[in-house]
Design an enzyme around this catalytic site. Structure first.
Site, PDB file in Angstrom:
ATOM      1  N   ARG A   2       2.891  -2.185   2.497  1.00  0.00           N
ATOM      2  CA  ARG A   2       3.567  -1.483   1.864  1.00  0.00           C
ATOM      3  C   ARG A   2       3.489  -0.202   2.922  1.00  0.00           C
ATOM      4  O   ARG A   2       2.472  -0.127   3.843  1.00  0.00           O
ATOM      5  CB  ARG A   2       2.847  -0.924   0.497  1.00  0.00           C
ATOM      6  N   HIS A   3       4.383   0.914   2.726  1.00  0.00           N
ATOM      7  CA  HIS A   3       4.305   1.967   3.669  1.00  0.00           C
ATOM      8  C   HIS A   3       2.913   2.663   3.453  1.00  0.00           C
ATOM      9  O   HIS A   3       2.375   2.322   2.273  1.00  0.00           O
ATOM     10  CB  HIS A   3       5.523   3.103   3.272  1.00  0.00           C
ATOM     11  N   ASN A   9       2.991   8.962  -4.258  1.00  0.00           N
ATOM     12  CA  ASN A   9       1.934   7.937  -4.616  1.00  0.00           C
ATOM     13  C   ASN A   9       0.877   8.881  -5.249  1.00  0.00           C
ATOM     14  O   ASN A   9       0.102   8.615  -6.141  1.00  0.00           O
ATOM     15  CB  ASN A   9       1.458   7.149  -3.344  1.00  0.00           C
ATOM     16  N   ARG A  52       9.318   7.138   3.732  1.00  0.00           N
ATOM     17  CA  ARG A  52       7.905   6.733   3.727  1.00  0.00           C
ATOM     18  C   ARG A  52       7.666   5.340   4.465  1.00  0.00           C
ATOM     19  O   ARG A  52       6.775   5.388   5.152  1.00  0.00           O
ATOM     20  CB  ARG A  52       7.154   6.646   2.486  1.00  0.00           C
ATOM     21  N   GLU A  72      12.745   0.320  -2.386  1.00  0.00           N
ATOM     22  CA  GLU A  72      11.833   0.079  -3.619  1.00  0.00           C
ATOM     23  C   GLU A  72      12.974  -0.174  -4.830  1.00  0.00           C
ATOM     24  O   GLU A  72      13.928   0.458  -4.925  1.00  0.00           O
ATOM     25  CB  GLU A  72      10.924   1.281  -3.873  1.00  0.00           C
ATOM     26  N   HIS A 138       7.787  -1.776  -0.002  1.00  0.00           N
ATOM     27  CA  HIS A 138       7.303  -1.031  -1.255  1.00  0.00           C
ATOM     28  C   HIS A 138       6.730  -2.074  -2.236  1.00  0.00           C
ATOM     29  O   HIS A 138       7.054  -3.561  -1.795  1.00  0.00           O
ATOM     30  CB  HIS A 138       8.405  -0.559  -1.861  1.00  0.00           C
TER      31      HIS A 138
HETATM   32  O1  G3H Z   1       8.284   1.871  -8.695  1.00  0.00           O
HETATM   33  C1  G3H Z   1       7.218   1.854  -7.778  1.00  0.00           C
HETATM   34  C2  G3H Z   1       6.008   0.935  -8.218  1.00  0.00           C
HETATM   35  O2  G3H Z   1       5.341   0.744  -7.020  1.00  0.00           O
HETATM   36  C3  G3H Z   1       6.499  -0.502  -8.841  1.00  0.00           C
HETATM   37  O3  G3H Z   1       5.567  -0.473  -9.361  1.00  0.00           O
HETATM   38  O4  G3H Z   1       6.933  -2.112 -10.836  1.00  0.00           O
HETATM   39  O5  G3H Z   1       4.307  -1.769 -11.294  1.00  0.00           O
HETATM   40  O6  G3H Z   1       5.731   0.111 -12.044  1.00  0.00           O
HETATM   41  P1  G3H Z   1       5.702  -1.486 -10.948  1.00  0.00           P
END
Ligand code: G3H
Length: 174
Positions: A2-3, A9, A52, A72, A138
């Protein structure tokens, strides 16, 4: 990988296109050190098109290729919110996502299934590479790539733990 840690974040907000924090820039520098120590000179570097990831990839000091398909998961109308804000604003949406995270599609955004589908060209091109490949992307995207390469059942892909500031190294076999 990941970045490096981004401003979003740090604030617990999803999506957006924020820059790295100091800690994130520290990771990007450490990643360069790791690459210099462990990766061959002909390493290929791909990143998403988001700031990022590009900033993290740039710090590696090799030419990097941005792919839109590595961006992402698109959180649609909830882009930029915290999970708590989404749960407060739209509890039924938060519940629907909890119930089926693989198929749940953010309004005007994407589902994990959408992400998995749009990664097809990246996977095909990646598998054609004869040289080692570093992908800077991401959480959701790395989950999908990791899930594909390690044959993780689709339902489990959205729940894989992919920490920040870690390199996952996979070696393909025939
Ligand atoms: O939306 C960005 C998140 O890093 C993705 O995580 O799918 O668990 O919400 P998530």
């Amino acid at each position: 990988t990941r970045h490096g840690e981004s401003q979003f974040n740090q604030a617990g907000r999803i999506g957006g296109n924020s820059d790295l924090t100091d800690r994130g820039r520290g990771y990007a520098r450490a990643l360069r050190g790791f690459v210099e120590a462990h990766a061959p000179d002909d390493l290929v570097v791909w990143s998403s098109t988001l700031l990022r990831a590009r900033e993290t990839a740039r710090a590696v000091g090799r030419k990097s290729h941005p792919w839109k398909a590595l961006d992402e998961i698109d959180a649609g109308i909830y882009d930029g919110l915290t999970y708590a804000a989404i749960a407060q604003k739209a509890p039924q949406e938060a519940q629907a996502r909890r119930a089926d995270k693989l198929r749940y599609r953010y309004p005007r955004g994407e589902s994990y299934e959408d992400v998995i589908r749009r990664l097809d060209p990246v996977v095909l091109e990646g598998e054609r590479q004869q040289r080692p490949l570093l992908i800077v992307a991401h959480n959701a995207v790395i989950r999908a790539l990791y899930g594909y390469l390690c044959e993780i059942p689709a339902e489990r892909i959205p729940h894989q733990v992919i920490p920040l500031h870690s390199v996952i190294e996979l070696t393909p076999r025939a």
